[in-house]
Design an enzyme around this catalytic site. Structure first.
Site, mmCIF file in Angstrom:
data_model
loop_
_atom_site.group_PDB
_atom_site.id
_atom_site.type_symbol
_atom_site.label_atom_id
_atom_site.label_comp_id
_atom_site.label_asym_id
_atom_site.label_seq_id
_atom_site.Cartn_x
_atom_site.Cartn_y
_atom_site.Cartn_z
ATOM 1 C CE LYS A 126 -4.412 1.003 0.229
ATOM 2 N NZ LYS A 126 -5.579 0.282 -0.308
ATOM 3 C CG ASP A 166 -7.213 3.269 -1.057
ATOM 4 O OD1 ASP A 166 -7.901 2.253 -1.028
ATOM 5 O OD2 ASP A 166 -7.085 4.011 -0.067
HETATM 6 P P1 NDP Z 1 -13.043 7.649 -2.732
HETATM 7 O O1 NDP Z 1 -12.014 8.672 -2.461
HETATM 8 O O2 NDP Z 1 -13.548 7.462 -4.107
HETATM 9 O O3 NDP Z 1 -14.315 7.902 -1.790
HETATM 10 C C1 NDP Z 1 -14.244 7.976 -0.397
HETATM 11 C C2 NDP Z 1 -15.590 8.461 0.094
HETATM 12 O O4 NDP Z 1 -15.632 8.379 1.520
HETATM 13 C C3 NDP Z 1 -15.863 9.912 -0.264
HETATM 14 O O5 NDP Z 1 -17.232 10.073 -0.478
HETATM 15 C C4 NDP Z 1 -15.402 10.643 1.001
HETATM 16 O O6 NDP Z 1 -15.998 11.897 1.191
HETATM 17 C C5 NDP Z 1 -15.913 9.671 2.046
HETATM 18 N N1 NDP Z 1 -15.234 9.864 3.317
HETATM 19 C C6 NDP Z 1 -13.898 9.885 3.552
HETATM 20 N N2 NDP Z 1 -13.661 10.077 4.845
HETATM 21 C C7 NDP Z 1 -14.884 10.177 5.438
HETATM 22 C C8 NDP Z 1 -15.310 10.388 6.766
HETATM 23 N N3 NDP Z 1 -14.444 10.531 7.761
HETATM 24 N N4 NDP Z 1 -16.651 10.415 7.002
HETATM 25 C C9 NDP Z 1 -17.539 10.270 6.011
HETATM 26 N N5 NDP Z 1 -17.191 10.075 4.718
HETATM 27 C C10 NDP Z 1 -15.882 10.039 4.450
HETATM 28 O O7 NDP Z 1 -12.453 6.283 -2.144
HETATM 29 P P2 NDP Z 1 -12.879 4.802 -2.492
HETATM 30 O O8 NDP Z 1 -14.355 4.738 -2.673
HETATM 31 O O9 NDP Z 1 -11.978 4.304 -3.531
HETATM 32 O O10 NDP Z 1 -12.460 4.049 -1.143
HETATM 33 C C11 NDP Z 1 -13.321 3.955 -0.020
HETATM 34 C C12 NDP Z 1 -12.827 2.878 0.916
HETATM 35 O O11 NDP Z 1 -12.777 1.627 0.228
HETATM 36 C C13 NDP Z 1 -11.408 3.061 1.467
HETATM 37 O O12 NDP Z 1 -11.336 2.491 2.753
HETATM 38 C C14 NDP Z 1 -10.566 2.239 0.509
HETATM 39 O O13 NDP Z 1 -9.338 1.837 1.099
HETATM 40 C C15 NDP Z 1 -11.483 1.065 0.292
HETATM 41 N N6 NDP Z 1 -11.224 0.294 -0.911
HETATM 42 C C16 NDP Z 1 -11.233 0.880 -2.141
HETATM 43 C C17 NDP Z 1 -11.012 0.122 -3.270
HETATM 44 C C18 NDP Z 1 -11.137 0.693 -4.644
HETATM 45 O O14 NDP Z 1 -11.076 -0.087 -5.594
HETATM 46 N N7 NDP Z 1 -11.337 1.990 -4.808
HETATM 47 C C19 NDP Z 1 -10.673 -1.307 -3.172
HETATM 48 C C20 NDP Z 1 -10.782 -1.848 -1.845
HETATM 49 C C21 NDP Z 1 -11.015 -1.049 -0.761
HETATM 50 P P3 NDP Z 1 -15.172 13.241 0.792
HETATM 51 O O15 NDP Z 1 -15.266 13.308 -0.690
HETATM 52 O O16 NDP Z 1 -15.897 14.310 1.504
HETATM 53 O O17 NDP Z 1 -13.764 13.051 1.294
#
Ligand code: NDP
Length: 444
Positions: A126, A166
């Site tokens: 990572k 990510d």
């Molecule tokens: P993105 O950056 O696309 O989206 C993250 C989302 O979570 C955004 O809507 C963000 O809001 C919100 N968010 C972040 N922090 C908070 C918080 N403290 N409270 C509420 N909402 C929050 O990321 P991903 O969707 O890619 O990833 C999301 C999760 O999934 C992570 O844990 C990642 O490690 C995991 N993951 C992702 C993969 C992938 O293929 N993308 C694969 C496997 C796991 P804002 O825009 O306001 O920051």
């Protein structure tokens, strides 16, 4: 002292100020108890657990980039290469101000188990930076990505370490980084996944984590002769994972009535309009508040609280430790019967224990969000063979992998007499694969 406790104590002493890493190590090691206990002395003499919890390499660097005012900015950059016994280091790059070594080590450690569960030859890694893409212009993001790759490229490569996206890193950022990797090395191949299609990306990679999560949950429901049809679902987050989890839930007949971003949450009584959500988040990159402004059936609330919406199934898809004990109690009180993690470790340990004690079906991210990395592997295969598969083919393979992971996890939990405890099942099933690879390669 038991071997597991000894190693946890050691990790605590050797990694001060790294709470997330310690949390992940504790959760995994404690759930391995039934199989470690069977062969405790052998594992102790092999120093197995000590080897499992120490990353092979950590690369740290400064990233200097120019902002739009011509002022040089500096961020920290990292790559944690945790364990490559099963295959090349594989895991995403995260751009978020909260990024530090504790978070990246926890993510890389979890990634080893997740990648093993997929059945594909991938180890765990990572990386990322504390750079905050929010509020930055596209030109600033591009200059940062180029500077980041200038420091990272000597440490990655096909057959060595293949990063992906990510939080904060989607196709746009991977595109900038891939182009810079190519400039620096004269080749690209399959060294990054999640690439734009024009650079060798795979169809369905964007959808893969969210869709995979729902395929995993669907298989779990099927075991109970149930389905998504008619269920009320709430998904936290509104990023890549959340959007495609919502889309697939709705395709399977569920109504998704809530989601959030880090500023606030929405309740949409008519069910989330995914096309509108995509327009706001993927195209305009706006805050979620503008969804409610454009949709009469939706309300917007500032702050935390998406878990207070009554639902049957809750899918935390935002970030680590977002669902705490208080949230878990509200979910149980409101009759939620399943919590399926789309994010990495979004549920605190206390909340997980509360949900399990209250017979809520709980799927840990390392199993239920493995669709993203599985599809990344399919992208690597396509790149290696110079092929480009149709969406349906990738989606079908993704579903097969997720169904398979569910059954392996389910079986592993049953074998140690803890049927339906998918936390134990996922950790044990992943551990067995890593252990086998480490033994066969003479790493123990
Ligand atoms: P993105 O950056 O696309 O989206 C993250 C989302 O979570 C955004 O809507 C963000 O809001 C919100 N968010 C972040 N922090 C908070 C918080 N403290 N409270 C509420 N909402 C929050 O990321 P991903 O969707 O890619 O990833 C999301 C999760 O999934 C992570 O844990 C990642 O490690 C995991 N993951 C992702 C993969 C992938 O293929 N993308 C694969 C496997 C796991 P804002 O825009 O306001 O920051």
């Amino acid at each position: 002292m038991k071997y597991i406790e000894e190693v946890i104590e050691k990790v605590k002493n050797e990694n001060p100020g790294e709470p997330e890493f310690l949390q992940a190590v504790k959760e995994v090691l404690e759930s391995l108890e039934p199989i470690i206990a069977m062969n405790e002395e052998k594992y102790r003499s092999q120093k197995l657990l000590e080897k499992l919890v120490v990353p092979n390499n950590i690369v740290k660097f400064d990233v200097k980039w120019m902002d739009d005012n011509g002022v040089e900015q500096t961020n920290k950059g990292y790559r944690v290469q945790f364990n490559n016994a099963v295959g090349v280091y594989k895991g995403g790059l995260r751009l978020h101000p909260s990024v530090n070594l504790s978070i990246l080590k926890f993510l890389a450690f979890e990634q080893c188990f997740k990648n093993a569960l997929t059945g594909c030859p991938m180890g765990g890694g990572k990386g990322g930076s504390d750079f905050d893409p929010k509020g930055k212009s596209e030109a600033e993001v591009k200059r940062f990505c180029i500077a980041f790759m200038d420091k990272l490229y000597p440490h990655i490569g096909v057959g060595v370490d293949v990063p992906a996206g990510d939080i904060g890193v989607g196709g746009r950022e991977i595109g900038f980084m891939a182009e810079e990797y190519k400039k620096q090395t004269g080749t690209l191949g399959g060294v990054l996944t999640g690439k734009p299609l024009s650079m060798g990306g795979s169809l369905c990679r964007t959808e893969a984590t969210g869709y995979g999560l729902v395929y995993f949950a669907e298989e779990m429901l099927k075991k109970r002769h149930d389905s998504f049809e008619g269920k009320t679902v709430v998904v936290s987050g509104s990023g890549n994972v959340a959007i495609y989890a919502i889309e697939k839930c709705e395709q399977l007949g569920a109504k998704v009535v809530g989601c959030c971003d880090s500023s606030g949450w929405i309740f949409d009584k008519d069910g989330i309009d995914v096309a509108l959500l995509k327009e706001i988040k993927e195209v305009k990159r706006e805050r979620l508040s503008s969804y409610a402004a454009k949709r009469p059936s939706a309300e917007y609330h500032e702050g935390k609280g998406v878990y207070t919406i009554k639902c049957d199934i809750y899918m935390p898809c935002a970030t680590q430790n977002e669902l705490d004990l208080e949230g878990a109690k509200i979910l149980v009180k409101n009759g939620c019967f399943a919590v399926c993690e789309g994010a990495n470790m979004p549920t605190t340990r206390e909340a997980t224990e509360y949900l399990l004690a209250n017979k809520v079906l709980f799927t840990p991210g390392k199993a239920s969000n493995a669709g993203g990395v599985s599809c990344s592997y399919l992208e690597m295969v396509q790149n290696a063979n110079n092929e480009s598969w149709p969406f349906e083919k990738v989606d079908m393979k993704l579903k097969e992998i997720m169904v398979n992971i569910f059954h392996n996890v389910d079986e592993a939990a049953k074998e140690v007499g803890q049927e339906d405890n998918y936390v134990v099942g996922a950790n044990i099933a992943g551990f067995k694969i890593i252990y086998d690879a480490m033994s066969k390669k003479g790493l123990l």
